[in-house]
Design an enzyme around this catalytic site. Structure first.
Site, mmCIF file in Angstrom:
data_model
loop_
_atom_site.group_PDB
_atom_site.id
_atom_site.type_symbol
_atom_site.label_atom_id
_atom_site.label_comp_id
_atom_site.label_asym_id
_atom_site.label_seq_id
_atom_site.Cartn_x
_atom_site.Cartn_y
_atom_site.Cartn_z
ATOM 1 N N LYS A 102 0.814 -1.222 0.000
ATOM 2 C CA LYS A 102 0.000 0.000 0.000
ATOM 3 C C LYS A 102 0.846 1.270 0.000
ATOM 4 O O LYS A 102 0.460 2.269 -0.600
ATOM 5 C CB LYS A 102 -0.964 0.005 1.189
ATOM 6 N N LYS B 85 -4.402 -8.708 -6.450
ATOM 7 C CA LYS B 85 -5.657 -8.945 -5.743
ATOM 8 C C LYS B 85 -6.739 -7.945 -6.180
ATOM 9 O O LYS B 85 -6.443 -6.776 -6.380
ATOM 10 C CB LYS B 85 -5.398 -8.768 -4.240
ATOM 11 N N LYS C 52 -11.129 -3.004 -3.375
ATOM 12 C CA LYS C 52 -12.087 -1.911 -3.543
ATOM 13 C C LYS C 52 -11.380 -0.580 -3.716
ATOM 14 O O LYS C 52 -11.943 0.351 -4.265
ATOM 15 C CB LYS C 52 -13.111 -1.897 -2.423
#
Ligand code: ATP
Ligand code: MG
Length: 341
Positions: free
Chosen positions: A118, A201, A204
Site C-alpha cells: 500500500k 488482488k 475496492k
C-alpha cells in the site's frame, strides 16, 4: 495455553474504503453469513478507523460506511443474531491498539507485506497509521477474545502477527489472558484476483473500476466487466492442474466455483475445453444471478440511512459490553491504577 478456556467467538471487519467487491463478498461476507448461521457468536465491524489510514473524503466515508452496513445485511448478516457496528463507536479498539503498539516489535511490523504494497515506493509519505494498522487489527480481534477470524488470504500475515502479539503479552505478564486466534481461510475464492491483472488482488481501493466487480454494479456493467476481463487465447484446460500457470483463467474458474458453491474440480468437468467466448457469458449470468438480489437489497436499505445508523449504534453498545471488561482486565494485568472511565 489451553484454547478450550475461550468460548468460540467470531470477529471480522471490512473497511469502508470504497465499493464492496466480489472479492469482499466471496472472501469475507458470504462466509460471515455461514458462520453466523452455524450459531457461533459473531461480531462484524465496519473498520472506519482502518479506512482513514489513507485519506478519505468525509462525505464519501460516511456514505461508504452506511453502504457497507447495507452490504453486510444484504449478504445475510442479521443485526439481531450478529453484532454489527462501526469501529469508531467503540473506543476500546483504539485503547487496546495503544497497548499493542507497546507489545508489537518494530521488526515484526516491518515485515508486513500489506504496508509495503500500500505504501509502494513512497513509504516516507505513508501515514504512521498505515504502518500501525496491524496492531489496531490485533486489538479489534483480541479486545473481544475472538477465537476465529474468517478473512481472505491477504490477511493471513496480519493474523499471524495477532497471534504473536497475544503470545508476547501472555508471556511478558505471565498470564493466559489472550487466546491464540485462528484465521479461517477457506473455499475456492480466498483470493479473488483483479480482472485486469491476474497477479494482483481484486481491491475496492484499486483506481481502476474495470479491475473489480462491485456489489452495486448493474447487470450490464457486470457482463461488460467479465467480457473485457483479461484472459489468454487458449480454451479452458480439461482439469484443474491445467490452470496452474494461467492466473486469469484460474481466477475466473475460482469465481465460478465459489459463486455456485461447487469445487473447482466439479466445475472443470462442466467447463473444461470451452473457449472464453462461451465460458464468460456463463460466468456473467451466474454473477448477475447471485449479485443482483444483494445490490437490490442494498439499494432498498440505503433509502433509510437512519435505520442503518440505529443498527450500528445498537451494535456498538452491545460490542462495548464485551470489550470494556476485557480492556479493563488488560489494564489491571499491566498495573494501571484506578477504575476505567
Ligand atoms: P482495500 O483495497 O481498501 O484494502 P479490500 O478490498 O482489500 O479494500 P478490506 O476491507 O481490506 O478490502 O478487506 C475486507 C475483507 O475482504 C478481508 O477479510 C479481506 O481478506 C477480504 N478480501 C479483500 N479482497 C479480497 C479478495 N480479492 N479476495 C478474497 N478476499 C478478499
Ligand atoms: Mg485490503
Amino acid at each position: 495455553m489451553a484454547e478450550a478456556a475461550f468460548t468460540p467467538r467470531v470477529f471480522s471487519g471490512i473497511q469502508p474504503s470504497g465499493n464492496l467487491t466480489l472479492g469482499n463478498y466471496l472472501g469475507a461476507l458470504k462466509r460471515f453469513a455461514n458462520s453466523q448461521n452455524e450459531g457461533v457468536e459473531s461480531i462484524f465491524c465496519m473498520v472506519d478507523l482502518h479506512a482513514i489510514t489513507v485519506w478519505q473524503d468525509p462525505a464519501k466515508l460516511r456514505h461508504a460506511t452506511r453502504e457497507l452496513a447495507a452490504g453486510f445485511i444484504a449478504s445475510g448478516l442479521d443485526p439481531q443474531k450478529s453484532i454489527l457496528f462501526n469501529q469508531s463507536q467503540v473506543p476500546e479498539h483504539t485503547q487496546m491498539a495503544w497497548v499493542f503498539n507497546c507489545v508489537a516489535r518494530m521488526g515484526w511490523m516491518k515485515r508486513m507485506t500489506q504496508f509495503k504494497d500500500k505504501a509502494g515506493k513512497n513509504a516516507e509519505q505513508a501515514s504512521l497509521g498505515l504502518f500501525g494498522y496491524p496492531a489496531l487489527m490485533a486489538a479489534d480481534i483480541l479486545v473481544y477474545h475472538a477465537t476465529h477470524v474468517p478473512v481472505g488470504e491477504d490477511q493471513k500475515q496480519h493474523l499471524e502477527l495477532t497471534q504473536e502479539i497475544a503470545r508476547k503479552f501472555n508471556h511478558d505478564y505471565g498470564v493466559a489472558f489472550f487466546p491464540e486466534t485462528q484465521p479461517v481461510i477457506e473455499g475456492a475464492a480466498t483470493r479473488v484476483m483483479s480482472l485486469r491483472d491476474g497477479t494482483k488482488k481484486m481491491s475496492k481501493s484499486d483506481p481502476s473500476d474495470m479491475s473489480r466487480i462491485n456489489l452495486t454494479d448493474d447487470a450490464d456493467t457486470i457482463a461488460k466487466k467479465i467480457r473485457k476481463a483479461k484472459t489468454d487465447p487458449e480454451p479452458l484446460p480439461s482439469d484443474a492442474e491445467g490452470l496452474e500457470d494461467r492466473p486469469e483463467a484460474r481466477n475466473l474458474v475460482n469465481i465460478y466455483a465459489a459463486l455456485s458453491d461447487r469445487s473447482v474440480a466439479d466445475v472443470m468437468r462442466e467447463v473444461g475445453g470451452k473457449p472464453f467466448s462461451e465460458f464468460k457469458p456463463m460466468l456473467a449470468d451466474l454473477a448477475v444471478d447471485r449479485i443482483a438480489p444483494i445490490s437490490d437489497e442494498m439499494a432498498r436499505l440505503m433509502k433509510d440511512v437512519s435505520e442503518i445508523d440505529h443498527i450500528l449504534t445498537d451494535g456498538a453498545a452491545r460490542a462495548r459490553t464485551i470489550a470494556q471488561p476485557i480492556l479493563q482486565q488488560t489494564y489491571q494485568i499491566m498495573g494501571m491504577v484506578g477504575a476505567m472511565p
